[in-house]
Scaffold this active site. Structure first.
Site, PDB file in Angstrom:
ATOM      1  N   ARG A 162       0.877  -1.167   0.000  1.00  0.00           N
ATOM      2  CA  ARG A 162       0.000   0.000   0.000  1.00  0.00           C
ATOM      3  C   ARG A 162       0.916   1.218   0.000  1.00  0.00           C
ATOM      4  O   ARG A 162       1.726   1.378   0.917  1.00  0.00           O
ATOM      5  CB  ARG A 162      -0.830  -0.056   1.282  1.00  0.00           C
ATOM      6  CG  ARG A 162      -2.045   0.819   1.349  1.00  0.00           C
ATOM      7  CD  ARG A 162      -2.878   0.368   2.560  1.00  0.00           C
ATOM      8  NE  ARG A 162      -4.143   1.066   2.638  1.00  0.00           N
ATOM      9  CZ  ARG A 162      -4.369   2.094   3.435  1.00  0.00           C
ATOM     10  NH1 ARG A 162      -3.415   2.564   4.210  1.00  0.00           N
ATOM     11  NH2 ARG A 162      -5.548   2.673   3.458  1.00  0.00           N
ATOM     12  N   SER A 186     -12.546  -4.096  -0.413  1.00  0.00           N
ATOM     13  CA  SER A 186     -12.840  -3.631   0.949  1.00  0.00           C
ATOM     14  C   SER A 186     -14.342  -3.448   1.108  1.00  0.00           C
ATOM     15  O   SER A 186     -14.974  -2.800   0.276  1.00  0.00           O
ATOM     16  CB  SER A 186     -12.191  -2.266   1.200  1.00  0.00           C
ATOM     17  OG  SER A 186     -10.812  -2.384   1.296  1.00  0.00           O
ATOM     18  N   LYS A 218      -6.575   4.477   9.235  1.00  0.00           N
ATOM     19  CA  LYS A 218      -7.389   4.951   8.127  1.00  0.00           C
ATOM     20  C   LYS A 218      -8.744   5.371   8.659  1.00  0.00           C
ATOM     21  O   LYS A 218      -9.402   4.613   9.376  1.00  0.00           O
ATOM     22  CB  LYS A 218      -7.561   3.825   7.105  1.00  0.00           C
ATOM     23  CG  LYS A 218      -8.421   4.236   5.923  1.00  0.00           C
ATOM     24  CD  LYS A 218      -8.610   3.085   4.963  1.00  0.00           C
ATOM     25  CE  LYS A 218      -9.609   3.456   3.889  1.00  0.00           C
ATOM     26  NZ  LYS A 218      -9.909   2.337   3.003  1.00  0.00           N
TER      27      LYS A 218
END
Ligand code: TZP
Ligand code: MG
Length: 214
Positions: free
Chosen positions: A42, A111, A140
């Site tokens: 990521r 997700s 996040k």
């Protein structure tokens, strides 16, 4: 990876924004030395060129270690570096478009944050889903309150594809998501922040993500 199983109960996310000055490749080597077989890269703050260059190196190391390698967000980079697949959020390239680019051999993970998203990801051909945030995550801001273990169990009942729990998972609570039947636990900050990530992942794998019987 078949669409019913994941290669590892620990899904280690190598998030470059959490490397705190350390080389992401050093951290990746630690993940692999500790026995991780499923890694996602990521790199939201990197340029395409830097992301690609890192992805190529990570692909090589994961291949040598026999580990599965997934790229976050970027189907183009996943294809170009020969990753095993891509992980997409609700606002990324839609699943059908990513599938068109990647074909049926690559893994696509989505997700999800509620039952409807989980069901539609499965219907649209996702190979696995991420579900969360399970606990409060400082990594996040998903815009969702913690979903909790009960909802994790409900999602597990609702879909047949593997469910990866994410959000606020650490060595201290990973056993709870495992008991709630998650197929894998995805972790960022507790791994990226570890003094020695090899010891951290190995401890988690040996003590908490033990094979289920029956
Ligand atoms: N999606 C839902 S929560 C989250 C993502 C990417 C962040 C998980 O990070 P951490 O540090 O393991 O809570
Ligand atoms: Mg994304």
């Amino acid at each position: 990876m078949s669409n019913r199983t994941l290669p590892s109960p620990l899904y280690a996310i190598l998030d470059t924004s959490f490397s705190k000055g350390r080389s992401p490749i050093t951290i990746l080597r630690e993940f692999l030395a500790g026995g991780v077989k499923l890694v996602q890269l990521r790199a939201k703050e990197l340029s395409s060129a830097d992301f690609f260059s890192l992805a190529k190196e990570a692909r090589q190391l994961t291949r040598e270690a026999g580990a599965f390698f997934i790229v976050n967000d970027r189907s183009d980079i996943a294809l170009a570096c020969n990753a095993d697949g891509v992980h997409l959020g609700q606002d990324d390239l839609p699943l059908h478009a990513a599938r068109k680019l990647l074909g049926s051999d690559k893994v696509i993970g989505i997700s999800t944050h509620d039952l409807d998203q989980a069901r539609s990801a499965e219907l649209n051909g996702a190979d696995y889903i991420g579900f969360g945030p399970i606990f409060g995550s400082t990594t996040k801001d998903t815009g969702y309150t913690p979903r909790g273990l009960e909802m994790l169990r409900e999602v597990k009942q609702a879909v047949k594809i593997p469910v990866v729990a994410i959000g606020g998972i650490t060595e201290k609570n990973v056993a709870e998501v495992w008991e709630a039947e998650a197929d894998a636990a995805a972790i960022i900050s507790d791994l990226m922040g570890a003094e020695n990530a090899a010891i951290k992942v190995n401890t988690i794998l040996r003590n908490y993500l033990v094979p289920r019987t029956g």
